[in-house]
Every structure is written in structure tokens, then in C-alpha cells.
Design an enzyme around this catalytic site. Structure first.
Site, mmCIF file in Angstrom:
data_model
loop_
_atom_site.group_PDB
_atom_site.id
_atom_site.type_symbol
_atom_site.label_atom_id
_atom_site.label_comp_id
_atom_site.label_asym_id
_atom_site.label_seq_id
_atom_site.Cartn_x
_atom_site.Cartn_y
_atom_site.Cartn_z
ATOM 1 N N CYS A 45 0.822 -1.213 0.000
ATOM 2 C CA CYS A 45 0.000 0.000 0.000
ATOM 3 C C CYS A 45 0.856 1.264 0.000
ATOM 4 O O CYS A 45 0.476 2.274 -0.591
ATOM 5 C CB CYS A 45 -0.938 -0.002 1.204
ATOM 6 S SG CYS A 45 -2.165 -1.327 1.177
ATOM 7 N N THR A 46 2.005 1.210 0.649
ATOM 8 C CA THR A 46 2.914 2.356 0.645
ATOM 9 C C THR A 46 3.300 2.714 -0.790
ATOM 10 O O THR A 46 3.300 3.890 -1.179
ATOM 11 C CB THR A 46 4.163 2.047 1.488
ATOM 12 O OG1 THR A 46 3.769 1.845 2.853
ATOM 13 C CG2 THR A 46 5.175 3.178 1.420
#
Length: 219
Positions: A45-46
Site C-alpha cells: 500500500c505504501t
């Protein structure tokens, strides 16, 4: 609930990194992409939040607003943004919903009702179904739903490609073939009769089959 194409996207109020919003009012006359994440400070997700930040000008060109969602609180999102900027080169430049009571995740069918009412103590694996991309039109109806596993980063170029197709086909009575991209030939929609098509496309079309009528992309 199961969210289907053509459904009115559920409205909600929520706190975000850019203040409190009411979703339908926030969309206004734009298109919108809501993309969700199971937890802050997760590796895939980063990369996704950074990639979306870099692509924001492309979404802006298409009159598409971006809204992220993670089940953690807004203050956690703000801390995560520093990591995203450090590792991806760009911090989120769009609002990110805080959903610590899991209300939006449940409203959109990404978590079951029995998931409880707090993000505290829940792991990314507990929330692994909070990995959707939902495109919503100015009419507030769902146009696209994509669901990804936690281990596969999303391809936002594909989201842009689909938005290009949907915006084109909303304006013109055409459909786009497999792997279509801007500038490629398109297909005359099945709802258009040959007589109508002759008026719209006086130069004619290619038809390898009567039901497959190919024309240059309308401008």
C-alpha cells in the site's frame, strides 16, 4: 452488501486527512476513484499511495477526484504520509479517509458486519478484503469495481485506461475492444442500428462480422 456496477455508491460522512467530507457532495460533478487499504504502514500500500500521488495530474486532466481509505485513524495516516514521501518520492496529495470504526469498509461490503467496530487490534490480514478500486461517475453510480489481493500492487495506468474508455463511451455510442488505448479503433455499440450508424459514420466501417463494426475513435 454486494456492490454492483450501476448501483448508487453509498453516501457517507467521514474524517479525512483534508477535513471532514460528505462523499456525494465531495464528488460534485466530477468522477471519483475510491481505493482502499487494509492498514497503514503496509509495504504494498505504501507503494500504491505514492504511485497514485505521482499520477494525480493525469486524473485531474480527466476530471477525476482521488479518495483513499485505510481503516486506521487520520492521525496515523498523517504519520504514514512521511514514510510514503521518503520511500516513494511523493506524499499523498489527495484525501485519505480514516475509518477506525470500520463504517465505510462495511458500508461498501469490504468487511462483514461481524468484523466489530474498531480497527484496534486488527491486523492487515484481518482486513485483507479492504483492497478495492471503485470508480464512480458524476451521477454517483458505480462504474467499475476491482478487487486486489494484498500481495499484488495495483496498476493505476489500467485504472486510467478504463476511465478513458468509460468517459469516451459515455459521450459516444461506442464500445472499446480488448487492450484498447487512446487513439485506437473502437466498436459501434450494439444498440446502434446500421441505419443509424450510416448517419453517424457516413464514411462507413469495417465489419469482419455483422455484429462487429469497427470505426476510428470519435473525437
Amino acid at each position: 452488501m454486494t456492490l454492483r456496477i450501476g448501483d448508487v455508491a453509498p453516501d457517507f460522512e467521514a474524517d479525512t486527512t483534508e477535513g471532514r467530507i460528505r462523499f456525494h457532495d465531495w464528488i460534485g460533478n466530477s468522477w471519483a476513484v475510491l481505493f482502499s487499504h487494509p492498514k497503514d504502514f503496509t509495504p504494498v500500500c505504501t507503494t500504491e499511495l505514492g504511485a497514485m500521488a505521482k499520477l494525480k495530474p493525469e486524473f485531474d486532466k480527466r476530471n477525476v477526484k482521488i479518495l483513499g481509505l485505510s481503516v486506521d485513524p487520520v492521525d496515523s495516516h498523517s504519520k504514514w504520509a512521511n514514510d510514503i514521501k521518503e520511500t516513494q518520492g511523493t506524499a499523498p496529495n489527495y484525501p485519505l479517509i480514516g475509518d477506525p470504526e470500520l463504517k465505510v469498509a462495511k458500508l461498501y461490503g469490504m468487511l462483514p458486519a461481524e468484523a466489530g467496530n474498531s480497527s484496534q487490534g486488527r491486523t492487515a490480514a484481518d482486513n485483507q478484503t479492504v483492497r478495492n478500486v471503485i470508480v464512480i461517475g458524476p451521477d454517483k453510480k458505480v462504474k467499475l469495481v476491482l478487487v486486489y489481493p494484498m500481495t499484488t500492487g495495483r496498476n493505476f495506468d489500467e485504472v486510467l485506461r478504463v476511465i478513458d474508455s468509460m468517459q469516451l463511451t459515455a459521450k459516444h455510442r461506442v464500445a472499446t475492444p480488448a487492450n484498447w488505448k487512446q487513439g485506437d479503433d473502437v466498436i459501434i455499440a450494439g444498440s446502434v442500428t446500421d441505419d443509424e450508424a450510416k448517419k453517424i459514420y457516413p464514411k462507413g466501417w469495417k465489419a469482419p462480422k455483422p455484429y462487429l463494426r469497427i470505426v476510428p475513435q470519435p473525437r
